[in-house]
Design a protein around this motif. Structure first.
Motif, PDB file in Angstrom:
ATOM      1  N   PHE A 531       0.857  -1.188   0.000  1.00  0.00           N
ATOM      2  CA  PHE A 531       0.000   0.000   0.000  1.00  0.00           C
ATOM      3  C   PHE A 531       0.894   1.240   0.000  1.00  0.00           C
ATOM      4  O   PHE A 531       1.784   1.374   0.847  1.00  0.00           O
ATOM      5  CB  PHE A 531      -0.912   0.015   1.229  1.00  0.00           C
ATOM      6  CG  PHE A 531      -2.046  -0.979   1.134  1.00  0.00           C
ATOM      7  CD1 PHE A 531      -3.280  -0.584   0.658  1.00  0.00           C
ATOM      8  CD2 PHE A 531      -1.865  -2.303   1.508  1.00  0.00           C
ATOM      9  CE1 PHE A 531      -4.330  -1.491   0.562  1.00  0.00           C
ATOM     10  CE2 PHE A 531      -2.903  -3.214   1.409  1.00  0.00           C
ATOM     11  CZ  PHE A 531      -4.147  -2.820   0.937  1.00  0.00           C
ATOM     12  N   PHE A 532       0.639   2.125  -0.944  1.00  0.00           N
ATOM     13  CA  PHE A 532       1.417   3.353  -1.085  1.00  0.00           C
ATOM     14  C   PHE A 532       0.541   4.551  -0.747  1.00  0.00           C
ATOM     15  O   PHE A 532      -0.677   4.536  -0.987  1.00  0.00           O
ATOM     16  CB  PHE A 532       1.932   3.516  -2.528  1.00  0.00           C
ATOM     17  CG  PHE A 532       2.834   2.415  -2.998  1.00  0.00           C
ATOM     18  CD1 PHE A 532       4.210   2.482  -2.806  1.00  0.00           C
ATOM     19  CD2 PHE A 532       2.321   1.296  -3.637  1.00  0.00           C
ATOM     20  CE1 PHE A 532       5.046   1.476  -3.253  1.00  0.00           C
ATOM     21  CE2 PHE A 532       3.144   0.286  -4.084  1.00  0.00           C
ATOM     22  CZ  PHE A 532       4.513   0.370  -3.881  1.00  0.00           C
ATOM     23  N   PHE A 533       1.169   5.606  -0.237  1.00  0.00           N
ATOM     24  CA  PHE A 533       0.488   6.888  -0.085  1.00  0.00           C
ATOM     25  C   PHE A 533       1.539   7.989  -0.133  1.00  0.00           C
ATOM     26  O   PHE A 533       2.703   7.779   0.219  1.00  0.00           O
ATOM     27  CB  PHE A 533      -0.328   6.949   1.217  1.00  0.00           C
ATOM     28  CG  PHE A 533       0.484   6.855   2.475  1.00  0.00           C
ATOM     29  CD1 PHE A 533       0.929   7.988   3.146  1.00  0.00           C
ATOM     30  CD2 PHE A 533       0.812   5.607   3.009  1.00  0.00           C
ATOM     31  CE1 PHE A 533       1.675   7.887   4.298  1.00  0.00           C
ATOM     32  CE2 PHE A 533       1.562   5.503   4.165  1.00  0.00           C
ATOM     33  CZ  PHE A 533       1.992   6.648   4.821  1.00  0.00           C
ATOM     34  N   THR A 534       1.111   9.159  -0.604  1.00  0.00           N
ATOM     35  CA  THR A 534       2.019  10.292  -0.740  1.00  0.00           C
ATOM     36  C   THR A 534       1.600  11.412   0.188  1.00  0.00           C
ATOM     37  O   THR A 534       0.405  11.622   0.428  1.00  0.00           O
ATOM     38  CB  THR A 534       2.018  10.813  -2.199  1.00  0.00           C
ATOM     39  OG1 THR A 534       0.700  11.233  -2.549  1.00  0.00           O
ATOM     40  CG2 THR A 534       2.477   9.733  -3.159  1.00  0.00           C
ATOM     41  N   LEU A 535       2.617  12.135   0.686  1.00  0.00           N
ATOM     42  CA  LEU A 535       2.405  13.289   1.552  1.00  0.00           C
ATOM     43  C   LEU A 535       3.346  14.402   1.115  1.00  0.00           C
ATOM     44  O   LEU A 535       4.432  14.127   0.596  1.00  0.00           O
ATOM     45  CB  LEU A 535       2.665  12.927   3.022  1.00  0.00           C
ATOM     46  CG  LEU A 535       1.718  11.917   3.660  1.00  0.00           C
ATOM     47  CD1 LEU A 535       2.191  11.573   5.062  1.00  0.00           C
ATOM     48  CD2 LEU A 535       0.286  12.443   3.699  1.00  0.00           C
ATOM     49  N   PRO A 536       2.968  15.653   1.326  1.00  0.00           N
ATOM     50  CA  PRO A 536       3.828  16.762   0.902  1.00  0.00           C
ATOM     51  C   PRO A 536       5.036  16.924   1.813  1.00  0.00           C
ATOM     52  O   PRO A 536       4.964  16.656   3.013  1.00  0.00           O
ATOM     53  CB  PRO A 536       2.903  17.978   0.957  1.00  0.00           C
ATOM     54  CG  PRO A 536       1.893  17.626   1.997  1.00  0.00           C
ATOM     55  CD  PRO A 536       1.679  16.152   1.893  1.00  0.00           C
ATOM     56  N   GLU A 537       6.148  17.374   1.219  1.00  0.00           N
ATOM     57  CA  GLU A 537       7.343  17.688   2.001  1.00  0.00           C
ATOM     58  C   GLU A 537       7.293  19.100   2.575  1.00  0.00           C
ATOM     59  O   GLU A 537       7.986  19.391   3.543  1.00  0.00           O
ATOM     60  CB  GLU A 537       8.595  17.575   1.115  1.00  0.00           C
ATOM     61  CG  GLU A 537       9.023  16.157   0.830  1.00  0.00           C
ATOM     62  CD  GLU A 537      10.345  16.104   0.087  1.00  0.00           C
ATOM     63  OE1 GLU A 537      10.713  17.128  -0.518  1.00  0.00           O
ATOM     64  OE2 GLU A 537      11.007  15.058   0.114  1.00  0.00           O
ATOM     65  N   GLN A 538       6.502  19.965   1.955  1.00  0.00           N
ATOM     66  CA  GLN A 538       6.470  21.376   2.337  1.00  0.00           C
ATOM     67  C   GLN A 538       5.048  21.770   2.707  1.00  0.00           C
ATOM     68  O   GLN A 538       4.089  21.067   2.370  1.00  0.00           O
ATOM     69  CB  GLN A 538       6.974  22.235   1.171  1.00  0.00           C
ATOM     70  CG  GLN A 538       8.381  21.876   0.720  1.00  0.00           C
ATOM     71  CD  GLN A 538       8.721  22.500  -0.610  1.00  0.00           C
ATOM     72  OE1 GLN A 538       7.854  23.082  -1.270  1.00  0.00           O
ATOM     73  NE2 GLN A 538       9.977  22.385  -1.015  1.00  0.00           N
TER      74      GLN A 538
END
Length: 543
Positions: A531-538
């Motif tokens: 399972f993948f998910f993305t989150l912002p770095e900024q």
């Protein structure tokens, strides 16, 4: 006339003249080389011929001494004759193309051979002790006639070679003078021809290039162009292209203005639609919350009444047992109380529990969209470690192991991100394959290289860079046909092997989307899932 043709003429005319001049220069060069070679050959012949007489004269003196002393050792010197013969051979080779000189060399060889035979006879007589008075009387201060003949022929030979040497030197000097004159003429002529051709070309082409340059500048400054150039060369073609480009640019500017107006209208419409969707989503969440909250009371009443019915049934059974009814009536009442009524009450209780769980799930989904996030920089490693620490008992019970990779920080709400990890790791534990030891890995993908992008428009919010995290397991996996609906609410893959209402992944997707990211899954049935998910770095604006 095309520029290519003009350029060819510009190159061909001077080149043809230069080739003619170079041909003349090469001709004089060949003559100079031949003259230099003739002079060198004459010098070599003179050197060889001037050294030819000395050995013969020295030998004649030795023969005279041997005759006077009667000692043949002064006479018999074969090496002298071999050297003399070799020199005559070299001299004959050097003048092989001169018949008169070849004849002189051969006469010198014949005279030398005759004198050698005579000297050999004298030496033989001395060795045998015979008298040589006739020969001795003939010896005086004069040279033998054979030697005199050799000297005469040699003098004629040298005189001829000196004459030829003087002639070769004069020819060489004349040839070099002509060569220098040809080189000077070639250089000066080439410069003059190129200068004249360049002047003609510049005069013919320069004005047209100036007009073309002015039109290009006008096109760059969005100004009207001058009249098109006449002619059929490339400059005229380029000027025609500039005029066509000017027309197309004006048309493109009009189309761009129209397209910009359409885009602004579509953007405004999209903003209205997004606002409408946001309002509808908020209304739906409020509706779900209100309905779920309102349904709790009837469910509580149903649960209470079912408990009351259960107590009443117990009292009724006690009454039946103590009433001393006939056996048939007693059995009938006992069957109703222990069978139909008990089964119905259990069904009602299960239905109430199921409805209560669904209502709780609806409340959790509505709260996931309404909760206010506290945005900050989140240490993803610490958040995931807290989740793993809380699952130590479950890990020990199922004999699974968790590998923690390096997790770079992200921007978001710590509690919400912790809930995401808790749901994904919990799902991985629930769907492990009992046939093999469970292994779970939590990590992050390497960031993709940043691509060059256009400058954002004024007022536009740049999209932050995203980091991708994953939770990987070696569990039972997901069938390919079930992958598209994995993140839908109340979607349960294996309801018989795991508990839950099927809203965990829906909450994960809703949470990640509110952070500006996305969630997806890759799986192979029987091998495991990731399972993948993305989150912002900024930082980004909260939705």
């Amino acid at each position: 006339m095309k520029l290519f043709t003009k350029g060819l003429l510009l190159i061909a005319v001077p080149s043809a003249v230069e080739l003619a001049l170079l041909g003349f220069v090469f001709g004089t060069q060949e003559e100079a080389m031949q003259a230099a070679k003739g002079a060198a050959d004459s010098q070599q012949v003179l050197w060889q011929s001037t050294t030819l007489a000395q050995p013969l004269l020295r030998e004649a003196a030795r023969v005279r001494t041997g005759v006077v002393l009667g000692d043949p050792s002064f006479i018999d010197r074969r090496a002298i004759w071999a050297d003399f013969s070799d020199r005559l051979g070299q001299l004959e080779h050097l003048v092989a193309k001169q018949p008169e000189q070849v004849a002189r060399v051969r006469r010198m060889r014949a005279a030398a051979d005759a004198w050698r035979a005579e000297v050999s006879a004298v030496a033989t007589a001395l060795y045998e002790g015979r008298t040589i008075e006739p020969y001795a009387d003939a010896q005086n201060d004069a040279l033998p006639p054979q030697i005199q003949l050799v000297r005469t022929q040699l003098d004629d030979f040298i005189a001829e070679e000196r004459r030829r040497d003087a002639q070769s030197r004069a020819s060489l000097a004349l040839t070099r003078t002509r060569q220098q004159a040809a080189l000077i003429a070639a250089v000066v002529g080439s410069m003059l021809i190129w200068a004249g051709s360049a002047f003609v070309f510049a005069r013919n082409i320069g004005r047209r290039l100036a007009v073309l340059t002015a039109n290009a500048e006008r096109l760059g400054n969005s100004q009207p162009l001058t009249a098109p150039l006449s002619g059929n060369d490339e400059i005229a073609a380029l000027d025609t292209v500039l005029h066509d480009t000017s027309v197309r640019l004006r048309s493109a500017e009009r189309e761009q203005a129209e397209l910009k107006a359409q885009l602004e209208a579509r953007a405004a419409e999209l903003a209205r639609v997004n606002e409408h969707l946001r309002q509808e989503t908020q209304d739906n969440e409020m509706f779900i919350y209100s309905v779920s909250h309102d349904l709790r009371s009837p469910l509580v009443n149903l649960q209470g009444f079912s408990n009351e019915l259960q107590v009443s049934c117990e009292d009724l059974r006690t009454t039946v047992e103590t009433a001393r009814l006939p056996a048939p009536e007693h059995e009938r009442l006992a069957e109703v109380l222990d069978g139909d009524i008990r089964e119905s009450l259990q069904f009602v209780r299960r239905a109430v529990s199921r409805a209560a769980a669904i209502i709780d799930a609806l409340l959790r989904i509505s709260r996931a969209g309404r909760v206010e996030y506290h945005w900050q920089r989140v240490s993803m490693g610490r958040v995931a470690a807290r989740v793993v620490d809380g699952l130590e008992g479950t890990l020990a019970a199922c004999g699974a192991s968790i590998t923690m990779r390096e997790l770079p920080p992200a921007w978001g709400d710590p509690a919400a991100i912790e809930q995401v990890f808790s749901q994904l790791i919990g799902n991985a534990l629930r769907y492990l394959d009992p046939a093999r030891p469970g292994r779970i890995e939590v990590g992050a993908l390497e960031p993709e290289p940043e691509e060059a992008a256009d400058e954002p428009e004024p007022g536009a919010v740049p999209r932050p860079r995203m980091r991708t995290y994953y939770v990987r397991d070696n569990g039972m996996g997901i069938p390919a046909g079930s992958l598209p609906g994995m993140f839908r609410a109340f979607s349960r893959l294996r309801a018989d092997t795991a508990e839950g209402e099927g809203i965990g992944l829906a909450i994960v997707r809703r949470t990640v989307e509110r952070h500006g990211g996305r969630a997806w899954v890759e799986s192979v049935e029987g091998a495991g899932s990731t399972f993948f998910f993305t989150l912002p770095e900024q930082p980004l604006r909260a939705p």
